[in-house]
Design a protein around this motif. Structure first.
Motif, PDB file in Angstrom:
ATOM      1  N   SER A 105      31.534  21.385   0.249  1.00 57.38           N
ATOM      2  CA  SER A 105      30.733  21.118   1.440  1.00 57.38           C
ATOM      3  C   SER A 105      30.330  19.648   1.513  1.00 57.38           C
ATOM      4  CB  SER A 105      29.479  21.998   1.415  1.00 57.38           C
ATOM      5  OG  SER A 105      28.666  21.670   0.304  1.00 57.38           O
ATOM      6  N   GLU A 106      29.892  19.231   2.693  1.00 52.28           N
ATOM      7  CA  GLU A 106      29.502  17.827   2.894  1.00 52.28           C
ATOM      8  C   GLU A 106      28.285  17.459   2.046  1.00 52.28           C
ATOM      9  OE1 GLU A 106      28.927  17.086   6.999  1.00 52.28           O
ATOM     10  OE2 GLU A 106      31.021  17.485   7.562  1.00 52.28           O
ATOM     11  N   SER A 107      27.371  18.412   1.867  1.00 50.38           N
ATOM     12  CA  SER A 107      26.176  18.113   1.074  1.00 50.38           C
ATOM     13  C   SER A 107      26.541  17.866  -0.390  1.00 50.38           C
ATOM     14  CB  SER A 107      25.182  19.276   1.168  1.00 50.38           C
ATOM     15  OG  SER A 107      25.777  20.484   0.704  1.00 50.38           O
ATOM     16  N   VAL A 108      27.491  18.643  -0.916  1.00 49.26           N
ATOM     17  CA  VAL A 108      27.919  18.435  -2.303  1.00 49.26           C
ATOM     18  C   VAL A 108      28.666  17.112  -2.431  1.00 49.26           C
ATOM     19  CG1 VAL A 108      29.355  19.338  -4.163  1.00 49.26           C
ATOM     20  CG2 VAL A 108      28.006  20.900  -2.779  1.00 49.26           C
ATOM     21  N   GLN A 109      29.488  16.770  -1.448  1.00 46.14           N
ATOM     22  CA  GLN A 109      30.193  15.495  -1.474  1.00 46.14           C
ATOM     23  C   GLN A 109      29.212  14.330  -1.458  1.00 46.14           C
ATOM     24  OE1 GLN A 109      33.021  15.384   1.704  1.00 46.14           O
ATOM     25  NE2 GLN A 109      34.266  17.061   0.893  1.00 46.14           N
ATOM     26  N   ALA A 110      28.146  14.450  -0.679  1.00 41.15           N
ATOM     27  CA  ALA A 110      27.137  13.388  -0.626  1.00 41.15           C
ATOM     28  C   ALA A 110      26.412  13.260  -1.968  1.00 41.15           C
ATOM     29  CB  ALA A 110      26.136  13.676   0.492  1.00 41.15           C
ATOM     30  N   ALA A 111      26.123  14.400  -2.611  1.00 44.37           N
ATOM     31  CA  ALA A 111      25.437  14.365  -3.903  1.00 44.37           C
ATOM     32  C   ALA A 111      26.317  13.753  -4.975  1.00 44.37           C
ATOM     33  CB  ALA A 111      25.006  15.776  -4.302  1.00 44.37           C
ATOM     34  N   LYS A 112      27.618  14.024  -4.931  1.00 44.20           N
ATOM     35  CA  LYS A 112      28.531  13.490  -5.941  1.00 44.20           C
ATOM     36  C   LYS A 112      28.635  11.973  -5.872  1.00 44.20           C
ATOM     37  CE  LYS A 112      32.357  15.663  -6.876  1.00 44.20           C
ATOM     38  NZ  LYS A 112      33.663  16.343  -6.787  1.00 44.20           N
ATOM     39  N   GLN A 113      28.336  11.383  -4.711  1.00 49.22           N
ATOM     40  CA  GLN A 113      28.386   9.932  -4.571  1.00 49.22           C
ATOM     41  C   GLN A 113      27.181   9.244  -5.215  1.00 49.22           C
ATOM     42  OE1 GLN A 113      28.815   9.147  -0.397  1.00 49.22           O
ATOM     43  NE2 GLN A 113      30.898   9.994  -0.283  1.00 49.22           N
ATOM     44  N   ARG A 118      28.299  16.582 -13.383  1.00 53.88           N
ATOM     45  CA  ARG A 118      29.431  17.455 -13.042  1.00 53.88           C
ATOM     46  C   ARG A 118      28.991  18.511 -12.027  1.00 53.88           C
ATOM     47  NH1 ARG A 118      30.143  15.782 -18.249  1.00 53.88           N
ATOM     48  NH2 ARG A 118      32.269  15.317 -18.891  1.00 53.88           N
ATOM     49  N   ILE A 119      29.064  18.160 -10.759  1.00 53.18           N
ATOM     50  CA  ILE A 119      28.727  19.091  -9.690  1.00 53.18           C
ATOM     51  C   ILE A 119      29.911  19.195  -8.742  1.00 53.18           C
ATOM     52  CG2 ILE A 119      26.245  18.631  -9.825  1.00 53.18           C
ATOM     53  CD1 ILE A 119      26.532  16.815  -7.406  1.00 53.18           C
ATOM     54  N   GLY A 120      30.060  20.371  -8.158  1.00 51.90           N
ATOM     55  CA  GLY A 120      31.147  20.591  -7.209  1.00 51.90           C
ATOM     56  C   GLY A 120      32.530  20.462  -7.821  1.00 51.90           C
ATOM     57  N   VAL A 121      32.664  20.797  -9.111  1.00 49.29           N
ATOM     58  CA  VAL A 121      33.964  20.659  -9.768  1.00 49.29           C
ATOM     59  C   VAL A 121      34.839  21.894  -9.585  1.00 49.29           C
ATOM     60  CG1 VAL A 121      33.117  19.021 -11.476  1.00 49.29           C
ATOM     61  CG2 VAL A 121      32.951  21.467 -11.940  1.00 49.29           C
ATOM     62  N   GLY A 122      34.260  23.000  -9.065  1.00 51.46           N
ATOM     63  CA  GLY A 122      35.049  24.198  -8.822  1.00 51.46           C
ATOM     64  C   GLY A 122      35.348  24.955 -10.095  1.00 51.46           C
TER      65      GLY A 122
END
Length: 338
Positions: A105-113, A118-122
């Motif tokens: 999701s866009e929120s996870v992509q923003a947090a990863k920046q 290690r978030i949103g790694v699936g």
């Protein structure tokens, strides 16, 4: 016994047996006239099976195991003819199985920046993905190497510093006995007293601490930038030296020996799974035996992914200036500034 009675009984038995044989032959003829039925089990002669082709019981190109999405059976759709290899219920067209998509999701992509965590790694089923797991193992190995590594002699020569030791004898003892890392060896004390300037304004010391990698990667830029900053501020610097396997509280004993006004202690931080090359700079005003932790202050997370080493070195010079101005550090400095 009456012979006439015996003769009559014998005649009746013979006639009865003749009627049973006649009925049995009639029934057998009727069964043979009916259409023959296939037997449930067929037997083949091994001699004839080599010449005649045995009929195939399974003639299909379908896979032996099929994977189905539950959604395809919940929706009503076209009728699927059932057989022994299909699910025991009808449903829509079969959809092939697919793993979780890589998109987040866009929120996870923003947090990863904004974080190296290690978030949103699936995942792949119930397990981490192969790439994520290998990266985790690589970071863990780097952390172990940082703790058990040693600072090279070439770096110490480039910095023009000499080396002293603590009461620690090896790395295992250093990890299990922090108290021994807070005390200098007898040889270390004698070397400091003979080579270092007494009563300097600022005494800089360096130690590998829990990460030799942090010293190798950052200390040269930090140290040179700090020297330049203190020189521009006309602040005297003592004789810098390196301590092998030192702890933070070791600055108290060094303060007793050299009596400086401020000690700046550059030491490798405990490595994590994000960075094994992070360094800290501890500062204290007139550290002596019995100094409490609230009197120290620290600039941490000095590495290429955190505070840049050159920027950290320049900033440390301004902090030292403030400590000398207020003659305090840690909580006392905050109170005097406020």
């Amino acid at each position: 016994m009456n012979e006439q009675l015996v003769s009559m009984i014998t005649q009746l038995v013979v006639e009865k047996l003749g009627n049973n044989v006649s009925d049995k032959s009639t029934n057998q003829t009727t069964v043979d006239a009916e259409e023959p039925k296939d037997t449930l089990i067929k037997f083949y002669d091994t001699a004839t099976s080599q010449q005649e082709e045995v009929p195939s019981l399974i003639q299909t190109n379908e896979p032996l195991i099929k994977l189905y999405h539950h959604e395809s059976f919940q929706s009503e759709g076209s009728h699927v003819q059932a057989n022994y290899f299909d699910p025991p219920f009808n449903g829509a067209a079969i959809q092939p199985f697919s793993f979780e998509a890589d998109e987040v999701s866009e929120s996870v992509q923003a947090a990863k920046q904004h974080t190296p965590a290690r978030i949103g790694v699936g995942r792949a089923g119930t397990r981490p993905k192969t790439k994520t797991w290998l990266k985790f193992r690589l970071d863990h190995a780097a952390a172990v190497d940082a703790v058990y590594g040693e600072v090279t002699e070439g770096l110490l020569q480039n910095l023009n510093v000499f080396q002293v030791t603590t009461k620690v004898t090896d790395k295992e003892e250093y990890i299990t006995r922090p108290d021994l890392g807070r005390r200098l060896s007898d040889e270390g004390k004698a070397l400091i007293q003979s080579k270092c300037k007494q009563n300097p304004k600022v005494q800089i010391i360096i130690s590998n601490g829990l990460s030799a990698s942090a010293i190798e990667e950052n200390v040269q830029d930090v140290y040179l930038a700090l020297q330049q900053s203190l020189s521009n501020l006309n602040i005297e610097i003592g004789t810098t030296f390196y301590i092998d396997k030192g702890r933070v509280a070791l600055m108290d004993e060094i303060g007793e020996i050299l009596q400086p006004e401020v000690i700046v202690y550059l030491i490798g931080e405990r490595p994590g799974l994000v960075s094994a090359e992070s360094m800290s700079a501890y500062l204290c005003y007139k550290p002596r035996i019995g100094t409490v932790e609230a009197e120290r202050m620290v600039i941490s997370n000095i590495h290429k992914g955190g505070i840049p080493p050159l920027e950290a070195g320049a900033y440390l010079g301004t902090v030292v200036q403030k400590i000398l101005q207020y003659q305090a550090s840690g909580v006392d400095l905050v109170a005097k500034e406020g």
